[in-house]
Design a protein around this motif. Sequence first.
Motif, short mmCIF file in Angstrom:
data_model
loop_
_atom_site.label_atom_id
_atom_site.label_comp_id
_atom_site.label_asym_id
_atom_site.label_seq_id
_atom_site.Cartn_x
_atom_site.Cartn_y
_atom_site.Cartn_z
N THR A 182 8.04 -52.83 -53.33
CA THR A 182 7.06 -53.00 -54.40
C THR A 182 7.75 -53.68 -55.58
OG1 THR A 182 5.43 -51.85 -55.78
CG2 THR A 182 7.51 -50.72 -55.40
N THR A 183 6.98 -54.00 -56.60
CA THR A 183 7.53 -54.62 -57.80
C THR A 183 7.29 -53.68 -58.97
OG1 THR A 183 5.46 -55.76 -58.31
CG2 THR A 183 7.06 -56.92 -56.92
N ILE A 184 7.92 -53.98 -60.07
CA ILE A 184 7.77 -53.13 -61.26
C ILE A 184 6.34 -53.19 -61.80
CG2 ILE A 184 8.50 -54.86 -62.95
CD1 ILE A 184 9.55 -51.18 -62.97
N GLU A 185 5.65 -54.33 -61.60
CA GLU A 185 4.29 -54.48 -62.10
C GLU A 185 3.30 -53.64 -61.30
OE1 GLU A 185 6.20 -57.22 -61.30
OE2 GLU A 185 6.80 -57.67 -63.37
N THR A 186 3.51 -53.53 -60.00
CA THR A 186 2.56 -52.80 -59.15
C THR A 186 3.07 -51.41 -58.77
OG1 THR A 186 3.52 -53.76 -57.14
CG2 THR A 186 1.69 -54.96 -58.18
N LEU A 187 4.11 -50.94 -59.44
CA LEU A 187 4.71 -49.66 -59.08
C LEU A 187 3.74 -48.50 -59.26
CD1 LEU A 187 7.23 -48.06 -58.22
CD2 LEU A 187 7.85 -47.93 -60.63
N ASP A 188 3.01 -48.48 -60.36
CA ASP A 188 2.11 -47.35 -60.62
C ASP A 188 0.96 -47.29 -59.62
OD1 ASP A 188 1.16 -49.70 -61.74
OD2 ASP A 188 0.10 -48.68 -63.36
N ASP B 265 0.87 -48.65 -56.55
CA ASP B 265 1.42 -48.35 -55.23
C ASP B 265 1.82 -46.88 -55.14
OD1 ASP B 265 1.04 -50.94 -54.48
OD2 ASP B 265 3.13 -51.55 -54.80
N LEU B 266 2.32 -46.33 -56.24
CA LEU B 266 2.73 -44.93 -56.25
C LEU B 266 1.52 -44.01 -56.12
CD1 LEU B 266 5.13 -43.06 -56.46
CD2 LEU B 266 4.97 -43.19 -58.93
N CYS B 267 0.44 -44.32 -56.81
CA CYS B 267 -0.79 -43.52 -56.69
C CYS B 267 -1.35 -43.61 -55.27
CB CYS B 267 -1.83 -43.97 -57.70
SG CYS B 267 -1.70 -43.12 -59.28
N ALA B 268 -1.27 -44.78 -54.66
CA ALA B 268 -1.76 -44.93 -53.30
C ALA B 268 -0.90 -44.12 -52.32
CB ALA B 268 -1.76 -46.40 -52.90
N ALA B 269 0.41 -44.09 -52.55
CA ALA B 269 1.30 -43.33 -51.68
C ALA B 269 1.11 -41.83 -51.85
CB ALA B 269 2.75 -43.72 -51.95
N LEU B 270 0.71 -41.42 -53.05
CA LEU B 270 0.50 -39.99 -53.31
C LEU B 270 -0.90 -39.54 -52.93
CD1 LEU B 270 2.35 -39.68 -56.72
CD2 LEU B 270 3.05 -38.69 -54.55
N GLY B 271 -1.75 -40.43 -52.54
CA GLY B 271 -3.08 -40.05 -52.09
C GLY B 271 -4.14 -40.13 -53.16
N GLY B 272 -3.88 -40.80 -54.27
CA GLY B 272 -4.89 -40.96 -55.32
C GLY B 272 -5.15 -39.66 -56.05
N GLY B 273 -6.31 -39.57 -56.69
CA GLY B 273 -6.66 -38.36 -57.44
C GLY B 273 -5.77 -38.22 -58.66
N ALA B 274 -5.28 -37.01 -58.87
CA ALA B 274 -4.40 -36.74 -60.01
C ALA B 274 -2.96 -36.99 -59.59
CB ALA B 274 -4.58 -35.31 -60.49
N CYS B 275 -2.66 -38.25 -59.31
CA CYS B 275 -1.34 -38.58 -58.78
C CYS B 275 -0.24 -38.41 -59.82
CB CYS B 275 -1.33 -40.01 -58.22
SG CYS B 275 -1.80 -41.27 -59.41
#
Length: 144
Positions: A85-91, A93-103
């Motif tokens: 991933t890149t620094i711009e899309t980190l947040d 991509d991180l929410c997607a990896a955590l399953g969304g919601g209250a990531c």
Amino acid sequence: MGAKLSGPGGQGGKTISQNADINVTPFVDIMLVLLIIFMVAAPLATVSIRLDLPPPVPNTNPDDEEPVYITIQESGSIFLADRQTTIETLDSDLCAALGGGACQEERVFVRADAEVKYNQFMEVMNKLQETGFLKVGLLNEDIE
């Protein structure tokens, strides 16, 4: 037995001087006795309470997921688990990896290669803080 009574003032030519020195031997003796008394009495003053703690129970909750690791390599590449991933899309991509919601409430672990520059590491940490990821764990382990 005789006394010399002559001289000025009737003191036989000598003046009586006062001794202003303090004898510290009794003081040291008293301090040593007090030290021994306190050394004997101190263990008696401690109160021990017996606690019967329950045995540790391993976490067997099937809902627990594997934690998400952010890996920073020496070249500046950022990996989220196994995906780059890149620094711009980190947040996002991180929410997607955590399953969304209250990531932002989930714990994220960050590990970096030993040769990573400080500003690269802090750029990732600042990005996580700006986007609301405040539960960040830092790992100190070798990356293969």
